[in-house]
Scaffold this motif. Structure first.
Motif, PDB file in Angstrom:
ATOM      1  N   TYR A 252      20.796  54.634  40.547  1.00  0.00           N
ATOM      2  CA  TYR A 252      21.461  54.798  39.266  1.00  0.00           C
ATOM      3  C   TYR A 252      22.812  54.085  39.308  1.00  0.00           C
ATOM      4  O   TYR A 252      23.601  54.298  40.227  1.00  0.00           O
ATOM      5  N   PRO A 253      23.095  53.235  38.322  1.00  0.00           N
ATOM      6  CA  PRO A 253      24.356  52.478  38.333  1.00  0.00           C
ATOM      7  C   PRO A 253      25.604  53.350  38.425  1.00  0.00           C
ATOM      8  O   PRO A 253      26.569  52.979  39.083  1.00  0.00           O
ATOM      9  N   GLU A 254      25.594  54.515  37.796  1.00  0.00           N
ATOM     10  CA  GLU A 254      26.785  55.371  37.851  1.00  0.00           C
ATOM     11  C   GLU A 254      27.036  55.892  39.267  1.00  0.00           C
ATOM     12  O   GLU A 254      28.179  55.966  39.716  1.00  0.00           O
ATOM     13  N   ALA A 255      25.975  56.218  39.995  1.00  0.00           N
ATOM     14  CA  ALA A 255      26.132  56.677  41.381  1.00  0.00           C
ATOM     15  C   ALA A 255      26.699  55.554  42.246  1.00  0.00           C
ATOM     16  O   ALA A 255      27.580  55.782  43.080  1.00  0.00           O
ATOM     17  N   ALA A 256      26.201  54.341  42.032  1.00  0.00           N
ATOM     18  CA  ALA A 256      26.705  53.189  42.777  1.00  0.00           C
ATOM     19  C   ALA A 256      28.163  52.918  42.412  1.00  0.00           C
ATOM     20  O   ALA A 256      28.989  52.632  43.286  1.00  0.00           O
ATOM     21  N   ALA A 257      28.490  53.018  41.131  1.00  0.00           N
ATOM     22  CA  ALA A 257      29.861  52.775  40.674  1.00  0.00           C
ATOM     23  C   ALA A 257      30.826  53.787  41.283  1.00  0.00           C
ATOM     24  O   ALA A 257      31.916  53.422  41.734  1.00  0.00           O
ATOM     25  N   ARG A 258      30.431  55.044  41.307  1.00  0.00           N
ATOM     26  CA  ARG A 258      31.288  56.073  41.903  1.00  0.00           C
ATOM     27  C   ARG A 258      31.533  55.799  43.382  1.00  0.00           C
ATOM     28  O   ARG A 258      32.645  55.958  43.886  1.00  0.00           O
ATOM     29  N   LYS A 259      30.498  55.371  44.101  1.00  0.00           N
ATOM     30  CA  LYS A 259      30.651  55.075  45.527  1.00  0.00           C
ATOM     31  C   LYS A 259      31.540  53.852  45.723  1.00  0.00           C
ATOM     32  O   LYS A 259      32.375  53.809  46.632  1.00  0.00           O
ATOM     33  N   LEU A 260      31.396  52.829  44.875  1.00  0.00           N
ATOM     34  CA  LEU A 260      32.243  51.637  44.987  1.00  0.00           C
ATOM     35  C   LEU A 260      33.707  51.974  44.724  1.00  0.00           C
ATOM     36  O   LEU A 260      34.595  51.475  45.421  1.00  0.00           O
ATOM     37  N   VAL A 261      33.966  52.820  43.749  1.00  0.00           N
ATOM     38  CA  VAL A 261      35.350  53.241  43.471  1.00  0.00           C
ATOM     39  C   VAL A 261      35.883  54.049  44.641  1.00  0.00           C
ATOM     40  O   VAL A 261      37.045  53.895  45.045  1.00  0.00           O
ATOM     41  N   GLU A 262      35.042  54.892  45.211  1.00  0.00           N
ATOM     42  CA  GLU A 262      35.444  55.675  46.387  1.00  0.00           C
ATOM     43  C   GLU A 262      35.792  54.747  47.554  1.00  0.00           C
ATOM     44  O   GLU A 262      36.799  54.954  48.240  1.00  0.00           O
ATOM     45  N   LEU A 263      34.982  53.730  47.775  1.00  0.00           N
ATOM     46  CA  LEU A 263      35.270  52.749  48.837  1.00  0.00           C
ATOM     47  C   LEU A 263      36.558  51.992  48.542  1.00  0.00           C
ATOM     48  O   LEU A 263      37.389  51.782  49.432  1.00  0.00           O
ATOM     49  N   ALA A 264      36.736  51.565  47.295  1.00  0.00           N
ATOM     50  CA  ALA A 264      37.934  50.814  46.913  1.00  0.00           C
ATOM     51  C   ALA A 264      39.195  51.644  47.100  1.00  0.00           C
ATOM     52  O   ALA A 264      40.249  51.115  47.462  1.00  0.00           O
ATOM     53  N   ALA A 265      39.099  52.943  46.866  1.00  0.00           N
ATOM     54  CA  ALA A 265      40.266  53.821  46.996  1.00  0.00           C
ATOM     55  C   ALA A 265      40.716  53.958  48.445  1.00  0.00           C
ATOM     56  O   ALA A 265      41.872  54.280  48.707  1.00  0.00           O
ATOM     57  N   THR A 266      39.821  53.709  49.403  1.00  0.00           N
ATOM     58  CA  THR A 266      40.182  53.839  50.814  1.00  0.00           C
ATOM     59  C   THR A 266      40.794  52.560  51.388  1.00  0.00           C
ATOM     60  O   THR A 266      41.279  52.578  52.509  1.00  0.00           O
ATOM     61  N   ILE A 267      40.780  51.485  50.624  1.00  0.00           N
ATOM     62  CA  ILE A 267      41.252  50.187  51.112  1.00  0.00           C
ATOM     63  C   ILE A 267      42.668  49.933  50.616  1.00  0.00           C
ATOM     64  O   ILE A 267      42.981  50.135  49.439  1.00  0.00           O
ATOM     65  N   GLU A 268      43.501  49.493  51.523  1.00  0.00           N
ATOM     66  CA  GLU A 268      44.877  49.150  51.179  1.00  0.00           C
ATOM     67  C   GLU A 268      44.874  47.839  50.391  1.00  0.00           C
ATOM     68  O   GLU A 268      44.448  46.806  50.891  1.00  0.00           O
ATOM     69  N   PRO A 269      45.333  47.870  49.126  1.00  0.00           N
ATOM     70  CA  PRO A 269      45.333  46.641  48.333  1.00  0.00           C
ATOM     71  C   PRO A 269      46.349  45.633  48.859  1.00  0.00           C
ATOM     72  O   PRO A 269      47.371  46.005  49.438  1.00  0.00           O
ATOM     73  N   VAL A 270      46.033  44.374  48.640  1.00  0.00           N
ATOM     74  CA  VAL A 270      46.965  43.305  49.006  1.00  0.00           C
ATOM     75  C   VAL A 270      47.784  42.976  47.766  1.00  0.00           C
ATOM     76  O   VAL A 270      47.928  43.820  46.890  1.00  0.00           O
ATOM     77  N   GLN A 271      48.282  41.799  47.673  1.00  0.00           N
ATOM     78  CA  GLN A 271      49.160  41.359  46.599  1.00  0.00           C
ATOM     79  C   GLN A 271      48.690  41.820  45.211  1.00  0.00           C
ATOM     80  O   GLN A 271      47.546  41.622  44.838  1.00  0.00           O
ATOM     81  N   ASP A 272      49.567  42.454  44.487  1.00  0.00           N
ATOM     82  CA  ASP A 272      49.339  42.840  43.099  1.00  0.00           C
ATOM     83  C   ASP A 272      48.140  43.779  42.920  1.00  0.00           C
ATOM     84  O   ASP A 272      47.445  43.728  41.914  1.00  0.00           O
ATOM     85  N   GLY A 273      47.890  44.642  43.890  1.00  0.00           N
ATOM     86  CA  GLY A 273      46.818  45.623  43.776  1.00  0.00           C
ATOM     87  C   GLY A 273      45.417  45.079  43.977  1.00  0.00           C
ATOM     88  O   GLY A 273      44.441  45.747  43.674  1.00  0.00           O
ATOM     89  N   ARG A 274      45.308  43.875  44.480  1.00  0.00           N
ATOM     90  CA  ARG A 274      43.996  43.239  44.652  1.00  0.00           C
ATOM     91  C   ARG A 274      43.263  43.791  45.866  1.00  0.00           C
ATOM     92  O   ARG A 274      43.843  43.968  46.926  1.00  0.00           O
ATOM     93  N   ILE A 275      41.979  44.029  45.691  1.00  0.00           N
ATOM     94  CA  ILE A 275      41.099  44.429  46.778  1.00  0.00           C
ATOM     95  C   ILE A 275      40.007  43.376  46.854  1.00  0.00           C
ATOM     96  O   ILE A 275      39.246  43.205  45.892  1.00  0.00           O
ATOM     97  N   HIS A 276      39.959  42.658  47.959  1.00  0.00           N
ATOM     98  CA  HIS A 276      38.959  41.601  48.103  1.00  0.00           C
ATOM     99  C   HIS A 276      37.556  42.201  48.027  1.00  0.00           C
ATOM    100  O   HIS A 276      37.279  43.244  48.620  1.00  0.00           O
ATOM    101  N   ILE A 277      36.691  41.551  47.296  1.00  0.00           N
ATOM    102  CA  ILE A 277      35.361  42.073  47.016  1.00  0.00           C
ATOM    103  C   ILE A 277      34.561  42.325  48.290  1.00  0.00           C
ATOM    104  O   ILE A 277      33.788  43.277  48.366  1.00  0.00           O
ATOM    105  N   GLU A 278      34.770  41.507  49.314  1.00  0.00           N
ATOM    106  CA  GLU A 278      34.010  41.692  50.558  1.00  0.00           C
ATOM    107  C   GLU A 278      34.399  42.973  51.296  1.00  0.00           C
ATOM    108  O   GLU A 278      33.638  43.488  52.100  1.00  0.00           O
ATOM    109  N   LYS A 279      35.578  43.508  50.985  1.00  0.00           N
ATOM    110  CA  LYS A 279      36.012  44.765  51.609  1.00  0.00           C
ATOM    111  C   LYS A 279      35.205  45.966  51.113  1.00  0.00           C
ATOM    112  O   LYS A 279      35.103  46.967  51.806  1.00  0.00           O
TER     113      LYS A 279
END
Length: 85
Positions: A11-38
């Motif tokens: 389900y896309p919503e389950a995947a989206a929630r997990k991706l946001v959860e993963l993104a929240a654990t990553i320290e953003p670089v310049q201007d809040g950017r999170i590289h997609i490969e992370k």
């Protein structure tokens, strides 16, 4: 006997929630950017999700306003650090 593997991100919503959860654990670089490969690598290889689920999850997260995807597709920005509705 179980003939098929369990697929928690069909389900896309389950995947989206997990991706946001993963993104929240990553320290953003310049201007809040999170590289997609992370977020791509853990989602595909650690969680064993499919590329189709990744694409659908990113699209769902962008549509809901949780992530901002750069037009080049090289990075995302986390738009909502609070609770996801």
């Amino acid at each position: 006997m179980k003939l098929t593997a369990e697929r928690p991100f069909t389900y896309p919503e389950a995947a989206a929630r997990k991706l946001v959860e993963l993104a929240a654990t990553i320290e953003p670089v310049q201007d809040g950017r999170i590289h997609i490969e992370k977020i791509n690598a853990p989602f595909l290889y650690t969680l064993k999700a499919s590329g189709r689920a990744f694409g659908a999850g990113i699209k769902c997260a962008v549509d809901r306003g949780w992530l901002e995807l750069h037009e080049s597709g090289t990075y995302v920005r986390l738009l909502s650090r609070g609770e996801i509705d």
